[in-house]
Design a protein around this motif. Structure first.
Motif, PDB file in Angstrom:
ATOM      1  N   GLU A  70      72.785  44.202  48.587  1.00 55.27           N
ATOM      2  CA  GLU A  70      73.359  44.744  49.802  1.00 55.27           C
ATOM      3  C   GLU A  70      73.504  46.258  49.644  1.00 55.27           C
ATOM      4  O   GLU A  70      74.048  46.730  48.641  1.00 55.27           O
ATOM      5  CB  GLU A  70      74.728  44.118  50.071  1.00 55.27           C
ATOM      6  N   LEU A  71      72.986  46.999  50.603  1.00 57.54           N
ATOM      7  CA  LEU A  71      73.123  48.451  50.607  1.00 57.54           C
ATOM      8  C   LEU A  71      74.573  48.782  50.907  1.00 57.54           C
ATOM      9  O   LEU A  71      75.076  48.492  51.980  1.00 57.54           O
ATOM     10  CB  LEU A  71      72.199  49.064  51.661  1.00 57.54           C
ATOM     11  N   LEU A  72      75.266  49.389  49.938  1.00 58.33           N
ATOM     12  CA  LEU A  72      76.687  49.667  50.102  1.00 58.33           C
ATOM     13  C   LEU A  72      76.967  51.082  50.570  1.00 58.33           C
ATOM     14  O   LEU A  72      77.972  51.341  51.201  1.00 58.33           O
ATOM     15  CB  LEU A  72      77.424  49.412  48.783  1.00 58.33           C
ATOM     16  N   ASP A  73      76.079  52.011  50.253  1.00 57.35           N
ATOM     17  CA  ASP A  73      76.321  53.416  50.602  1.00 57.35           C
ATOM     18  C   ASP A  73      74.973  54.093  50.791  1.00 57.35           C
ATOM     19  O   ASP A  73      74.030  53.814  50.072  1.00 57.35           O
ATOM     20  CB  ASP A  73      77.098  54.108  49.496  1.00 57.35           C
ATOM     21  N   ARG A  74      74.911  54.966  51.758  1.00 56.22           N
ATOM     22  CA  ARG A  74      73.673  55.728  51.966  1.00 56.22           C
ATOM     23  C   ARG A  74      74.037  57.137  52.421  1.00 56.22           C
ATOM     24  O   ARG A  74      75.125  57.362  52.963  1.00 56.22           O
ATOM     25  CB  ARG A  74      72.747  55.060  52.963  1.00 56.22           C
ATOM     26  N   THR A  75      73.140  58.050  52.200  1.00 58.30           N
ATOM     27  CA  THR A  75      73.347  59.428  52.631  1.00 58.30           C
ATOM     28  C   THR A  75      72.302  59.777  53.669  1.00 58.30           C
ATOM     29  O   THR A  75      71.226  59.183  53.721  1.00 58.30           O
ATOM     30  CB  THR A  75      73.226  60.404  51.437  1.00 58.30           C
ATOM     31  N   ALA A  76      72.620  60.762  54.506  1.00 58.80           N
ATOM     32  CA  ALA A  76      71.679  61.189  55.539  1.00 58.80           C
ATOM     33  C   ALA A  76      70.479  61.854  54.906  1.00 58.80           C
ATOM     34  O   ALA A  76      70.563  62.483  53.853  1.00 58.80           O
ATOM     35  CB  ALA A  76      72.363  62.151  56.494  1.00 58.80           C
TER      36      ALA A  76
END
Length: 77
Positions: A70-76
């Motif tokens: 599961e993708l928990l954090d992403r940045t622009a």
């Protein structure tokens, strides 16, 4: 519903596009217009489910309804 055969009859793997406009929650974010891909094998009873978001990629993966990734954090970008 679109069914794709990966590897043909020899590998026994079947990929089915379950939705192109699905929704999923991953890392506390609700995603819309999600591509939902289901993978099954003639050699096992397991079902892999993948959730892809345009411009991001894979955000969630399940095996028999248990979260594997599961993708928990992403940045622009």
């Amino acid at each position: 519903m679109l069914t794709l055969i990966k590897g043909g009859v020899i590998s026994g793997v079947r990929n089915t596009v379950k939705a192109t406009d699905g929704t999923v929650q991953a890392g506390g974010v609700n995603y819309n217009n999600v591509i939902v891909l289901e993978e099954t094998s003639v050699y096992s009873d397991g079902v892999w489910t993948y959730y892809f978001v345009d411009g991001i990629g894979l955000v969630k993966e399940l095996y028999n309804d248990v979260v594997i990734f599961e993708l928990l954090d992403r940045t622009a970008n």
